[in-house]
Enzyme design. Structure first.
Site, PDB file in Angstrom:
ATOM      1  N   ASP A 142       0.849  -1.199   0.000  1.00 58.10           N
ATOM      2  CA  ASP A 142       0.000   0.000   0.000  1.00 58.10           C
ATOM      3  C   ASP A 142       0.887   1.253   0.000  1.00 58.10           C
ATOM      4  OD1 ASP A 142      -3.212   0.511   1.051  1.00 58.10           O
ATOM      5  OD2 ASP A 142      -1.811   2.203   1.064  1.00 58.10           O
ATOM      6  N   ILE A 143       0.499   2.221  -0.826  1.00 54.34           N
ATOM      7  CA  ILE A 143       1.313   3.426  -0.989  1.00 54.34           C
ATOM      8  C   ILE A 143       1.232   4.348   0.243  1.00 54.34           C
ATOM      9  CG2 ILE A 143      -0.368   4.972  -2.104  1.00 54.34           C
ATOM     10  CD1 ILE A 143       1.841   5.444  -4.270  1.00 54.34           C
ATOM     11  N   ASN A 171     -12.864  -3.172   3.039  1.00 54.88           N
ATOM     12  CA  ASN A 171     -13.893  -2.145   3.010  1.00 54.88           C
ATOM     13  C   ASN A 171     -14.729  -2.457   1.773  1.00 54.88           C
ATOM     14  OD1 ASN A 171     -12.770  -0.770   5.261  1.00 54.88           O
ATOM     15  ND2 ASN A 171     -11.304   0.257   3.931  1.00 54.88           N
ATOM     16  N   HIS A 228     -10.248  -5.269  -2.848  1.00 56.44           N
ATOM     17  CA  HIS A 228      -8.900  -5.415  -2.290  1.00 56.44           C
ATOM     18  C   HIS A 228      -8.990  -5.801  -0.826  1.00 56.44           C
ATOM     19  CE1 HIS A 228     -10.111  -1.180  -2.123  1.00 56.44           C
ATOM     20  NE2 HIS A 228      -9.451  -1.095  -0.977  1.00 56.44           N
ATOM     21  N   HIS A 248      -7.023  -5.706   2.632  1.00 55.16           N
ATOM     22  CA  HIS A 248      -5.913  -5.067   3.347  1.00 55.16           C
ATOM     23  C   HIS A 248      -5.277  -6.075   4.302  1.00 55.16           C
ATOM     24  CE1 HIS A 248      -6.833  -0.704   2.548  1.00 55.16           C
ATOM     25  NE2 HIS A 248      -8.063  -1.165   2.384  1.00 55.16           N
ATOM     26  N   GLN A 253     -14.944   2.066   1.349  1.00 55.76           N
ATOM     27  CA  GLN A 253     -14.121   1.671   0.192  1.00 55.76           C
ATOM     28  C   GLN A 253     -13.902   2.885  -0.717  1.00 55.76           C
ATOM     29  OE1 GLN A 253     -15.847  -1.442  -2.218  1.00 55.76           O
ATOM     30  NE2 GLN A 253     -14.010  -1.698  -3.466  1.00 55.76           N
TER      31      GLN A 253
HETATM   32  P1  AMP Z   1      -9.865   1.556   0.550  1.00 52.65           P
HETATM   33  O1  AMP Z   1     -10.150   2.777   1.365  1.00 52.65           O
HETATM   34  O2  AMP Z   1     -10.196   0.289   1.281  1.00 52.65           O
HETATM   35  O3  AMP Z   1     -10.508   1.631  -0.823  1.00 52.65           O
HETATM   36  O4  AMP Z   1      -8.300   1.520   0.371  1.00 52.65           O
HETATM   37  C1  AMP Z   1      -7.630   1.915  -0.776  1.00 52.65           C
HETATM   38  C2  AMP Z   1      -6.159   1.768  -0.488  1.00 52.65           C
HETATM   39  O5  AMP Z   1      -5.454   1.870  -1.699  1.00 52.65           O
HETATM   40  C3  AMP Z   1      -5.587   2.850   0.454  1.00 52.65           C
HETATM   41  O6  AMP Z   1      -4.992   2.229   1.587  1.00 52.65           O
HETATM   42  C4  AMP Z   1      -4.562   3.553  -0.431  1.00 52.65           C
HETATM   43  O7  AMP Z   1      -3.421   3.974   0.275  1.00 52.65           O
HETATM   44  C5  AMP Z   1      -4.228   2.483  -1.458  1.00 52.65           C
HETATM   45  N1  AMP Z   1      -3.741   2.967  -2.731  1.00 52.65           N
HETATM   46  C6  AMP Z   1      -4.321   3.899  -3.538  1.00 52.65           C
HETATM   47  N2  AMP Z   1      -3.577   4.086  -4.649  1.00 52.65           N
HETATM   48  C7  AMP Z   1      -2.506   3.249  -4.557  1.00 52.65           C
HETATM   49  C8  AMP Z   1      -1.389   2.975  -5.388  1.00 52.65           C
HETATM   50  N3  AMP Z   1      -1.188   3.619  -6.561  1.00 52.65           N
HETATM   51  N4  AMP Z   1      -0.486   2.062  -4.964  1.00 52.65           N
HETATM   52  C9  AMP Z   1      -0.651   1.420  -3.798  1.00 52.65           C
HETATM   53  N5  AMP Z   1      -1.702   1.631  -2.966  1.00 52.65           N
HETATM   54  C10 AMP Z   1      -2.604   2.540  -3.338  1.00 52.65           C
END
Ligand code: AMP
Ligand code: ZN
Length: 136
Positions: free
Chosen positions: A30-31, A86, A99, A101, A93
């Site tokens: 995760d970024i 989520n 996805h 986590h 979400q």
């Molecule tokens: P959610 O709130 O469950 O939809 O989580 C989305 C997740 O995606 C968050 O933890 C973000 O930090 C992660 N995310 C978004 N863009 C990227 C990316 N380009 N590379 C890695 N993680 C990402």
């Protein structure tokens, strides 16, 4: 889906620290990690919700989760893992591509269980639980 960030990662159009993959799912860091080693496990084909996943990507997704948890714990010396989805915007979400986590946890890290999001629960009425179980 063209404007989906996780589809772009799956296609190699934007970079990510990919940890593992098979034909139908993959995992990357995760970024914006909640803790060190925070990872996302994602089906390669775009679907928004868990219920939309077909059997093959579903198996790949959960098999990757199963294998990665001990690997991550070992790599970052974690004592446990918060495994969370989520599922839907109402559940928070933000990226509408399924996805899971994986958030490494350490004893005494102070974050508590995800139950803490909801405050202190009250004991449910047993009759109500029975009615609800029937409905579901
Ligand atoms: P959610 O709130 O469950 O939809 O989580 C989305 C997740 O995606 C968050 O933890 C973000 O930090 C992660 N995310 C978004 N863009 C990227 C990316 N380009 N590379 C890695 N993680 C990402
Ligand atoms: Zn997508």
């Amino acid at each position: 889906m063209a404007d989906c960030v996780f589809c772009k990662i799956a296609a190699g159009d934007i970079p990510a620290a990919i940890i593992d993959e098979d034909d139908h799912a993959f995992a990357f860091l995760d970024i914006r990690p909640l803790t060190r080693g925070h990872m996302l496990v994602v089906p390669k084909e775009h679907v928004a919700r868990l219920a939309d996943l077909k059997e093959t990507p579903r198996r790949s997704l959960w098999d990757l989760v199963h294998g990665l948890v001990p690997r991550i714990e070992e790599s970052v010396s974690a004592d446990g893992m918060t495994v969370a989805v989520n599922d839907g915007s109402a559940a928070g979400q933000e990226v509408p591509h399924v996805h899971v986590h994986l958030v490494p946890r350490k004893k005494g890290d102070g974050y508590g269980p995800i139950h803490a999001l909801f405050g202190t629960p009250k004991e449910a009425d047993k009759k109500e639980l029975g009615i609800l179980a029937e409905q579901i």
